[in-house]
Write a protein that holds these residues in place. Structure first.
Motif, PDB file in Angstrom:
ATOM      1  N   ASN A  78       8.953 113.709  85.706  1.00 12.82           N
ATOM      2  CA  ASN A  78       9.151 115.128  86.043  1.00 12.82           C
ATOM      3  C   ASN A  78      10.399 115.400  86.865  1.00 12.82           C
ATOM      4  O   ASN A  78      10.819 116.543  87.008  1.00 12.82           O
ATOM      5  CB  ASN A  78       7.914 115.669  86.781  1.00 12.82           C
ATOM      6  CG  ASN A  78       7.594 114.857  88.016  1.00 12.82           C
ATOM      7  OD1 ASN A  78       7.397 113.649  87.914  1.00 12.82           O
ATOM      8  ND2 ASN A  78       7.564 115.486  89.169  1.00 12.82           N
ATOM      9  N   ARG A  79      11.006 114.336  87.440  1.00 15.38           N
ATOM     10  CA  ARG A  79      12.244 114.552  88.208  1.00 15.38           C
ATOM     11  C   ARG A  79      13.020 113.249  88.318  1.00 15.38           C
ATOM     12  O   ARG A  79      12.529 112.183  87.923  1.00 15.38           O
ATOM     13  CB  ARG A  79      11.959 115.145  89.601  1.00 15.38           C
ATOM     14  CG  ARG A  79      11.083 114.287  90.497  1.00 15.38           C
ATOM     15  CD  ARG A  79      10.685 115.066  91.764  1.00 15.38           C
ATOM     16  NE  ARG A  79       9.690 114.338  92.540  1.00 15.38           N
ATOM     17  CZ  ARG A  79       9.958 113.636  93.637  1.00 15.38           C
ATOM     18  NH1 ARG A  79      11.191 113.575  94.104  1.00 15.38           N
ATOM     19  NH2 ARG A  79       9.005 112.992  94.279  1.00 15.38           N
TER      20      ARG A  79
ATOM     21  N   ARG B 178       2.783 113.232  87.885  1.00 18.85           N
ATOM     22  CA  ARG B 178       1.607 113.094  88.749  1.00 18.85           C
ATOM     23  C   ARG B 178       0.879 114.436  88.841  1.00 18.85           C
ATOM     24  O   ARG B 178      -0.329 114.494  88.824  1.00 18.85           O
ATOM     25  CB  ARG B 178       2.078 112.634  90.141  1.00 18.85           C
ATOM     26  CG  ARG B 178       0.985 112.359  91.089  1.00 18.85           C
ATOM     27  CD  ARG B 178       1.454 111.496  92.212  1.00 18.85           C
ATOM     28  NE  ARG B 178       2.714 111.913  92.824  1.00 18.85           N
ATOM     29  CZ  ARG B 178       3.097 111.525  94.028  1.00 18.85           C
ATOM     30  NH1 ARG B 178       2.329 110.713  94.709  1.00 18.85           N
ATOM     31  NH2 ARG B 178       4.247 111.920  94.535  1.00 18.85           N
TER      32      ARG B 178
ATOM     33  N   TYR C 295       9.255  99.379 101.379  1.00 16.83           N
ATOM     34  CA  TYR C 295       9.819  99.583 100.040  1.00 16.83           C
ATOM     35  C   TYR C 295      10.367  98.270  99.479  1.00 16.83           C
ATOM     36  O   TYR C 295      10.052  97.877  98.352  1.00 16.83           O
ATOM     37  CB  TYR C 295      10.929 100.631 100.145  1.00 16.83           C
ATOM     38  CG  TYR C 295      11.640 100.964  98.858  1.00 16.83           C
ATOM     39  CD1 TYR C 295      10.964 101.596  97.818  1.00 16.83           C
ATOM     40  CD2 TYR C 295      12.995 100.666  98.691  1.00 16.83           C
ATOM     41  CE1 TYR C 295      11.626 101.928  96.639  1.00 16.83           C
ATOM     42  CE2 TYR C 295      13.660 100.993  97.536  1.00 16.83           C
ATOM     43  CZ  TYR C 295      12.977 101.613  96.496  1.00 16.83           C
ATOM     44  OH  TYR C 295      13.629 101.941  95.333  1.00 16.83           O
TER      45      TYR C 295
ATOM     46  N   SER D 246      19.214 111.136  93.324  1.00 18.57           N
ATOM     47  CA  SER D 246      17.949 111.851  93.045  1.00 18.57           C
ATOM     48  C   SER D 246      17.402 112.291  94.409  1.00 18.57           C
ATOM     49  O   SER D 246      18.023 112.045  95.446  1.00 18.57           O
ATOM     50  CB  SER D 246      16.966 110.882  92.396  1.00 18.57           C
ATOM     51  OG  SER D 246      16.765 109.798  93.290  1.00 18.57           O
TER      52      SER D 246
HETATM   53  P1  NDP Z   1      12.461 110.421  92.850  1.00 19.17           P
HETATM   54  O1  NDP Z   1      11.839 110.435  94.209  1.00 19.17           O
HETATM   55  O2  NDP Z   1      13.479 111.445  92.523  1.00 19.17           O
HETATM   56  O3  NDP Z   1      11.312 110.448  91.727  1.00 19.17           O
HETATM   57  C1  NDP Z   1      10.215 109.590  91.837  1.00 19.17           C
HETATM   58  C2  NDP Z   1       9.281 109.833  90.667  1.00 19.17           C
HETATM   59  O4  NDP Z   1       8.155 108.958  90.797  1.00 19.17           O
HETATM   60  C3  NDP Z   1       8.708 111.269  90.655  1.00 19.17           C
HETATM   61  O5  NDP Z   1       8.526 111.707  89.341  1.00 19.17           O
HETATM   62  C4  NDP Z   1       7.366 111.085  91.354  1.00 19.17           C
HETATM   63  O6  NDP Z   1       6.397 112.075  91.043  1.00 19.17           O
HETATM   64  C5  NDP Z   1       6.963 109.744  90.767  1.00 19.17           C
HETATM   65  N1  NDP Z   1       5.868 109.161  91.532  1.00 19.17           N
HETATM   66  C6  NDP Z   1       5.818 108.872  92.856  1.00 19.17           C
HETATM   67  N2  NDP Z   1       4.613 108.385  93.189  1.00 19.17           N
HETATM   68  C7  NDP Z   1       3.872 108.358  92.049  1.00 19.17           C
HETATM   69  C8  NDP Z   1       2.559 107.968  91.733  1.00 19.17           C
HETATM   70  N3  NDP Z   1       1.699 107.531  92.661  1.00 19.17           N
HETATM   71  N4  NDP Z   1       2.154 108.066  90.439  1.00 19.17           N
HETATM   72  C9  NDP Z   1       2.981 108.533  89.470  1.00 19.17           C
HETATM   73  N5  NDP Z   1       4.224 108.955  89.723  1.00 19.17           N
HETATM   74  C10 NDP Z   1       4.679 108.855  90.986  1.00 19.17           C
HETATM   75  O7  NDP Z   1      13.078 108.969  92.726  1.00 19.17           O
HETATM   76  P2  NDP Z   1      14.096 108.297  91.676  1.00 19.17           P
HETATM   77  O8  NDP Z   1      14.148 109.054  90.418  1.00 19.17           O
HETATM   78  O9  NDP Z   1      15.348 107.988  92.405  1.00 19.17           O
HETATM   79  O10 NDP Z   1      13.330 106.908  91.490  1.00 19.17           O
HETATM   80  C11 NDP Z   1      12.941 106.375  90.235  1.00 19.17           C
HETATM   81  C12 NDP Z   1      12.822 104.868  90.387  1.00 19.17           C
HETATM   82  O11 NDP Z   1      14.091 104.318  90.716  1.00 19.17           O
HETATM   83  C13 NDP Z   1      11.873 104.437  91.515  1.00 19.17           C
HETATM   84  O12 NDP Z   1      11.100 103.337  91.085  1.00 19.17           O
HETATM   85  C14 NDP Z   1      12.828 104.020  92.623  1.00 19.17           C
HETATM   86  O13 NDP Z   1      12.262 103.074  93.496  1.00 19.17           O
HETATM   87  C15 NDP Z   1      13.971 103.434  91.823  1.00 19.17           C
HETATM   88  N6  NDP Z   1      15.252 103.353  92.541  1.00 19.17           N
HETATM   89  C16 NDP Z   1      15.925 104.487  92.928  1.00 19.17           C
HETATM   90  C17 NDP Z   1      17.136 104.377  93.578  1.00 19.17           C
HETATM   91  C18 NDP Z   1      17.926 105.569  94.000  1.00 19.17           C
HETATM   92  O14 NDP Z   1      19.006 105.385  94.586  1.00 19.17           O
HETATM   93  N7  NDP Z   1      17.472 106.786  93.758  1.00 19.17           N
HETATM   94  C19 NDP Z   1      17.736 103.050  93.880  1.00 19.17           C
HETATM   95  C20 NDP Z   1      16.939 101.932  93.450  1.00 19.17           C
HETATM   96  C21 NDP Z   1      15.756 102.092  92.785  1.00 19.17           C
HETATM   97  P3  NDP Z   1       6.153 113.344  92.027  1.00 19.17           P
HETATM   98  O15 NDP Z   1       7.204 114.365  91.653  1.00 19.17           O
HETATM   99  O16 NDP Z   1       4.770 113.778  91.731  1.00 19.17           O
HETATM  100  O17 NDP Z   1       6.324 112.854  93.435  1.00 19.17           O
END
Ligand code: NDP
Length: 247
Positions: free
Chosen positions: A11-12, A35, A156, A191
């Motif tokens: 979703n984001r 979620r 984390y 993000s």
């Molecule tokens: P965001 O915080 O922008 O998005 C996180 C996403 O994960 C949202 O859609 C969120 O849903 C979902 N989420 C969180 N908790 C749950 C749950 N319990 N069940 C289902 N969905 C869940 O983060 P990013 O897009 O940046 O992150 C995506 C991936 O990339 C992650 O695994 C992150 O650890 C990894 N990452 C990101 C980095 C960065 O610089 N951004 C660097 C390294 C790794 P909701 O909207 O409901 O919260």
């Protein structure tokens, strides 16, 4: 070649970019999870305009929710899935290893380590139906034990190290069944998560950090991962930890 994908956390952020980019090929089917489907406005708008995108509710912190999402996905794509993208993750405010509370360690572990394992367990029967059998997990460089960083990411980092271990084992355990697993660091991505993290650094650390790591947009990160990892996941699949640029 047309493929059916499942994406967690679509979703984001990075997950939303994967959903957009993969659905641009109208022959692909994308099962995109959120979620909270009610508040996933952008995703619902996209799905309304793209009939190859289906939405499923999923909270990886709940085993029941993961099971229900797999059941719903089977109804939507009875022929099965080609690719599972485990993207959902959390990164909450951190402290040193000794400062962080048990609850915070457990919360990160449940979502970032156990969540992807639950997804593979629940969705395996859907992947078994197809010959592709590809699973990609979005991990983080902070889960590398060899990486020394100028800040603490305890809950984390520990959870991503656990994810890296789990996927290395899955690769070993399921190769004989034709599975390919990859764990990829998406880069530093602007993000909500990435922006919050960069904003939490003191100005000196931030400057030092950003001078060595480019801040990518979610679309830039996904485009690089798609080209350098996803497009050749079978060939790239190994017990190695990959970066978005394929290194
Ligand atoms: P965001 O915080 O922008 O998005 C996180 C996403 O994960 C949202 O859609 C969120 O849903 C979902 N989420 C969180 N908790 C749950 C749950 N319990 N069940 C289902 N969905 C869940 O983060 P990013 O897009 O940046 O992150 C995506 C991936 O990339 C992650 O695994 C992150 O650890 C990894 N990452 C990101 C980095 C960065 O610089 N951004 C660097 C390294 C790794 P909701 O909207 O409901 O919260």
């Amino acid at each position: 070649m047309s493929k059916a994908y499942f994406i967690s956390g679509a979703n984001r952020g990075i997950g939303f970019s994967f959903m957009k980019s993969l659905s641009a090929d109208a022959t692909n089917t994308i099962v995109a999870s959120a979620r909270n489907v009610e508040t996933a406005t952008k995703l619902k708008e996209w799905a309304n305009a793209h009939s190859n995108v289906k939405i499923v509710q999923l909270d990886v912190a709940s085993a029941e929710s993961v099971e229900a999402a797999a059941k719903k996905t089977l109804e939507l794509v009875p022929e099965g899935l080609d690719v599972l993208i485990s993207n959902a993750g959390i990164a909450k405010a951190s402290g040193t290893i000794l400062e962080l509370s048990d609850d915070s360690y457990l919360e990160h572990y449940v979502v970032n380590t156990l969540g992807p394992i639950r997804l593979v367990k629940a969705f395996k029967s859907l992947l078994d139906n197809k010959s592709s059998k590809e699973v990609l997990a979005i991990t983080s460089i902070v889960g590398s034990v060899g990486m020394v960083l100028p800040f603490s990411t305890s809950g984390y980092g520990l959870s991503k190290a656990g994810l890296n271990y789990a996927f290395r084992q899955l690769q070993q355990e399921l190769t004989s069944e034709g599975y390919s697993f990859a764990i990829v660091h998406p880069g530093l991505v602007g993000s909500d998560m990435g922006n919050e993290f960069v904003g939490s650094l003191d100005s000196e650390t931030r400057e030092q950090f950003l001078s060595t790591l480019p801040l990518l947009t979610p679309d830039e990160s996904v485009s690089a991962i798609t080209k350098n990892v996803l497009a050749e996941l079978k060939a790239k699949s190994s017990r190695k930890f990959l970066s978005y640029d394929g290194s």
